[in-house]
Design an enzyme around this catalytic site. Structure first.
Site, PDB file in Angstrom:
ATOM      1  N   ARG A 179      -0.249   4.374  -0.483  1.00  0.00           N
ATOM      2  CA  ARG A 179      -1.043   5.590  -0.300  1.00  0.00           C
ATOM      3  C   ARG A 179      -0.473   6.485   0.801  1.00  0.00           C
ATOM      4  O   ARG A 179       0.092   6.016   1.780  1.00  0.00           O
ATOM      5  CB  ARG A 179      -2.490   5.223   0.023  1.00  0.00           C
ATOM      6  CG  ARG A 179      -3.261   4.744  -1.185  1.00  0.00           C
ATOM      7  CD  ARG A 179      -4.655   4.309  -0.824  1.00  0.00           C
ATOM      8  NE  ARG A 179      -4.655   3.112   0.005  1.00  0.00           N
ATOM      9  CZ  ARG A 179      -5.759   2.457   0.347  1.00  0.00           C
ATOM     10  NH1 ARG A 179      -6.935   2.896  -0.054  1.00  0.00           N
ATOM     11  NH2 ARG A 179      -5.688   1.376   1.099  1.00  0.00           N
ATOM     12  N   ASP A 225       0.858  -1.194   0.000  1.00  0.00           N
ATOM     13  CA  ASP A 225       0.000   0.000   0.000  1.00  0.00           C
ATOM     14  C   ASP A 225       0.887   1.234   0.000  1.00  0.00           C
ATOM     15  O   ASP A 225       1.610   1.487   0.955  1.00  0.00           O
ATOM     16  CB  ASP A 225      -0.904  -0.002   1.239  1.00  0.00           C
ATOM     17  CG  ASP A 225      -2.038   1.019   1.137  1.00  0.00           C
ATOM     18  OD1 ASP A 225      -1.881   1.995   0.385  1.00  0.00           O
ATOM     19  OD2 ASP A 225      -3.064   0.827   1.816  1.00  0.00           O
TER      20      ASP A 225
END
Length: 397
Positions: A329, A327
């Site tokens: 983000r 991930d």
């Protein structure tokens, strides 16, 4: 327990060392930190004697480009994506390992007349490239060191060394507090540095606001730009969110295939629609649409990850096969937008505990996690199970 950022800045300006701690949910470590501009052999010796960790030099991208410092590896698989460059020694040193010679290498790294050819590779000093935007973009020691240097008005480079206990274990907060007391050193947290920067500056700009009628109801659409990259984000606001009460919020990362084309590989589209419908029902809330396609890896790389999934890899393995973390983000910009909207307390629509931690690291309070589970489909059962097993999502499958 901890000192104020202003106190640490005053000590750093005097050439002193401070201790910088990160979040217990991240590395949960403390580093000695000093300004590279004021580094001395005595400071290096103190760090390696009492810190016992690796001596690194956080720098900006500009230093790395000027000195032709290439990444240490072509595909960074470090869990925190620490941006090591090749290690270096200045050509004037012998072995490069002594405190005096390590200080010399750091001093010459900052010398504006230095060139890439003035440094041998590999060496005993480990430069780290800080992300533009600093701790507001990545809450790491690398970014903290460069941010602190800039806040001091010094050259944007620091010197850090992890603090390890005498028995070889990592020093945690109780150990670090004892260390700070023993050596009369100021001790700060990256969380407080984030709060300090947020109080004094902002990276997002509210560009335009319109009324947006949708199939789910009418919202105020507010468009934002930011100074870190070219991505533009949008917040859909319903009702009066200025009362100070916890507000229902969905932070939704862009998913073209799911949001627009109705892909059954994921549950993004149904989550987006359900969030808008729930906000409309409550009469108050925010949907923040972040342009972070494919958990931050971009559209084409997401499609490449899908291709790997067709070959038998799961969503996490596919990302890693492409050289990305599971991930990628970043919640810093989203947090700034939510703060710009006047929000402090959130009822967060999410199944992802990491999203809660990510936002709370930026001075927001999640008072409640509101589940947002969609019915599983045959095409996304494996994907959702992987999110539970490997990403810690809270789903009942």
């Amino acid at each position: 327990m901890f000192h104020r950022i202003e106190e640490a800045l005053e000590d750093l300006k005097q050439g002193k060392v401070v201790i910088v701690c990160d979040d217990e949910n991240r590395e949960n470590e403390g580093d000695f930190m000093a300004l590279a501009e004021y580094i001395t052999p005595e400071t290096i010796n103190f760090m390696i004697t009492h810190g016992r960790g690796l001596v690194c030099v956080p720098i900006t991208e500009g230093y790395a480009e000027r000195l032709q410092l290439e990444p240490m590896v072509s595909h960074n698989t470090d869990s925190h994506h620490t941006a090591f460059t090749v290690s270096i020694d200045h050509v004037s040193t012998t072995t490069g390992i002594s405190a005096h010679e390590r200080a010399t290498t750091i001093q010459q790294l900052l010398n504006p007349a230095s060139k890439g050819a003035d440094f041998n590779r590999p060496g005993h000093i480990f430069p780290l490239i800080a992300k533009e935007g600093g701790v507001l973009r990545r809450a790491g020691h690398t970014e903290a060191a460069v941010d602190l240097a800039q806040l001091c008005g010094a050259e944007p480079a620091g010197v850090i060394c992890e603090i390890i206990n005498e028995d070889g274990t990592m020093a945690r907060v109780p150990d670090l507090l004892q260390c700070a007391k023993q050596f009369d050193i100021k001790m700060i947290t990256i969380e407080d540095l984030i709060a300090y920067r947020r109080h004094h500056e902002t990276l997002v700009t509210r560009e335009v606001e319109i009324t947006l009628p949708t199939d789910f109801g009418t919202f105020q659409a507010i468009g934002y730009s930011n100074s870190l990259d070219t991505k533009e984000h949008i917040a859909l606001v319903k009702g009066d969110i200025s009362t100070g009460e916890p507000v229902l919020v969905r932070v939704h990362s862009e998913c073209l295939t799911g949001d627009v084309f109705g892909s059954c590989r994921c549950d993004c589209g149904p989550q987006l629609h359900a969030a808008l419908a729930q906000i409309e029902r409550e009469g108050k809330g925010v949907l923040l649409y972040m342009r972070q396609e494919g958990r931050g890896i971009g559209l084409l790389n997401k499609l490449r990850a899908y291709k790997l999934q067709e070959e038998g890899f799961d969503t996490v393995e596919a990302n890693e096969k492409l050289g990305f973390p599971a991930d990628l983000r970043d919640y810093g910009i989203g947090a700034q937008i939510l703060k710009d909207l006047g929000l402090q307390h959130l009822r967060l629509l999410t199944n992802n505990p990491r999203k809660i931690a990510g936002l709370q690291g930026y001075d927001l309070t999640v008072t409640e996690r509101v589940p947002l589970q969609m019915p599983a489909k045959e095409e996304n059962k494996t994907y959702l199970q992987t999110k539970v097993n490997k990403l810690g999502h809270l789903l009942n499958l």
